[in-house]
Design a protein around this motif. Structure first.
Motif, PDB file in Angstrom:
ATOM      1  N   GLU A   1       1.013  -1.521   0.107  1.00  0.00           N
ATOM      2  CA  GLU A   1      -0.087  -0.029  -0.127  1.00  0.00           C
ATOM      3  C   GLU A   1       1.193   1.592  -0.228  1.00  0.00           C
ATOM      4  O   GLU A   1       0.447   2.330  -0.702  1.00  0.00           O
TER       5      GLU A   1
ATOM      6  N   ARG B   1       2.195   1.773  -3.725  1.00  0.00           N
ATOM      7  CA  ARG B   1       0.924   2.180  -4.220  1.00  0.00           C
ATOM      8  C   ARG B   1       0.787   3.747  -4.535  1.00  0.00           C
ATOM      9  O   ARG B   1       0.779   3.951  -5.072  1.00  0.00           O
ATOM     10  N   HIS B   2       0.626   4.130  -2.811  1.00  0.00           N
ATOM     11  CA  HIS B   2       0.948   4.951  -2.426  1.00  0.00           C
ATOM     12  C   HIS B   2       1.901   6.451  -3.000  1.00  0.00           C
ATOM     13  O   HIS B   2       1.445   7.450  -3.556  1.00  0.00           O
TER      14      HIS B   2
ATOM     15  N   GLN C   1       3.653   5.286  -5.956  1.00  0.00           N
ATOM     16  CA  GLN C   1       3.408   5.785  -7.158  1.00  0.00           C
ATOM     17  C   GLN C   1       2.503   5.971  -7.775  1.00  0.00           C
ATOM     18  O   GLN C   1       2.524   7.234  -8.824  1.00  0.00           O
ATOM     19  N   GLU C   2       1.572   6.629  -7.229  1.00  0.00           N
ATOM     20  CA  GLU C   2       0.151   7.186  -7.573  1.00  0.00           C
ATOM     21  C   GLU C   2       0.873   9.117  -7.057  1.00  0.00           C
ATOM     22  O   GLU C   2       0.043   9.603  -7.908  1.00  0.00           O
ATOM     23  N   GLU C   3       1.732   9.075  -6.439  1.00  0.00           N
ATOM     24  CA  GLU C   3       2.571  10.545  -5.865  1.00  0.00           C
ATOM     25  C   GLU C   3       3.361  11.082  -7.123  1.00  0.00           C
ATOM     26  O   GLU C   3       3.909  12.336  -6.943  1.00  0.00           O
ATOM     27  N   GLY C   4       3.587   9.379  -7.086  1.00  0.00           N
ATOM     28  CA  GLY C   4       4.749  10.023  -8.764  1.00  0.00           C
ATOM     29  C   GLY C   4       6.150  10.118  -7.717  1.00  0.00           C
ATOM     30  O   GLY C   4       7.291  10.510  -8.787  1.00  0.00           O
TER      31      GLY C   4
ATOM     32  N   ARG D   1       8.956   5.968  -9.112  1.00  0.00           N
ATOM     33  CA  ARG D   1       8.921   5.852 -10.578  1.00  0.00           C
ATOM     34  C   ARG D   1       9.121   4.511 -11.357  1.00  0.00           C
ATOM     35  O   ARG D   1       9.590   3.998 -12.204  1.00  0.00           O
TER      36      ARG D   1
END
Length: 202
Positions: A127, A130-131, A133-136, A139
């Protein structure tokens, strides 16, 4: 103290002594552990029906400590990258204490059993990745669930490196955090800065 309280105290003492004895001598017998704990052999077997059961209980104890350390590391962070670094550093402090036990446990608990016990930590790590990666922040193109397994194996690999003398325990914590961040897609320079900041406590 009640009989239940005495039994619990005896169990805790046996676990503490057993860990120390097994780290000193991986082939320590139940008799040796009983003598070191100051109890009769029957008392040890009353709590743990076999040596493998005792080792499994010690692994459970180690995993609980790792879980708490991982949560504490994440809680102290301001962003996903810092959370990964702080969690890795915190977990290594526990992993270093138990790294010889992990090698020993593979004879009875098996790596599959150890991995099963670490499922909650792996889920939390997934989790977090994932968080990030979603925020960039992270990478890496690798899926978070797969990366979580990679990060877990980094720690196991570093335990073996320390056991083999290829790395000192003091080097392993920062190395774990750096390796995990870089594998998640953070640049080496960024990772170095994040780990240095996490280690300083700022």
């Amino acid at each position: 103290m009640t009989s239940t309280g005495r039994a619990d105290a005896n169990r805790r003492r046996i676990e503490q002594v057993a860990l120390a004895e097994l780290l000193r001598d991986p082939d320590a017998s139940m008799d040796q552990i009983a003598r070191a704990a100051g109890v009769v052999r029957r008392t040890v077997y009353g709590h743990f029906p076999s040596r493998d059961a005792l080792i499994a209980a010690l692994v459970d104890q180690a995993v609980a400590s790792v879980t708490d350390a991982h949560a504490a590391g994440r809680a102290a962070a301001k962003d996903p990258a810092e959370a990964v670094a702080r969690a890795a550093l915190a977990v290594w402090e526990i992993a270093d204490r138990y790294r010889l036990l992990v090698s020993l446990a593979q004879r009875s608990v098996t790596m599959e059993g150890i991995r099963d016990r670490l499922a909650p930590v792996r889920a939390a790590c997934t989790e977090l990745l994932r968080h990030g990666q979603e925020e960039g922040v992270f990478r890496s193109p690798v899926a978070p669930a797969a990366l979580a397994y990679v990060h877990e194996q980094v720690l196991f690999g570093l335990m073996e490196a320390v056991n083999a003398g290829a790395l000192t325990p003091e080097e392993a914590g920062p190395t774990a955090a750096l390796t995990i961040l870089i594998s998640a897609g953070v640049t080496p320079d960024e990772a170095e800065h994040i780990v240095t900041t996490a280690r300083s406590g700022t």
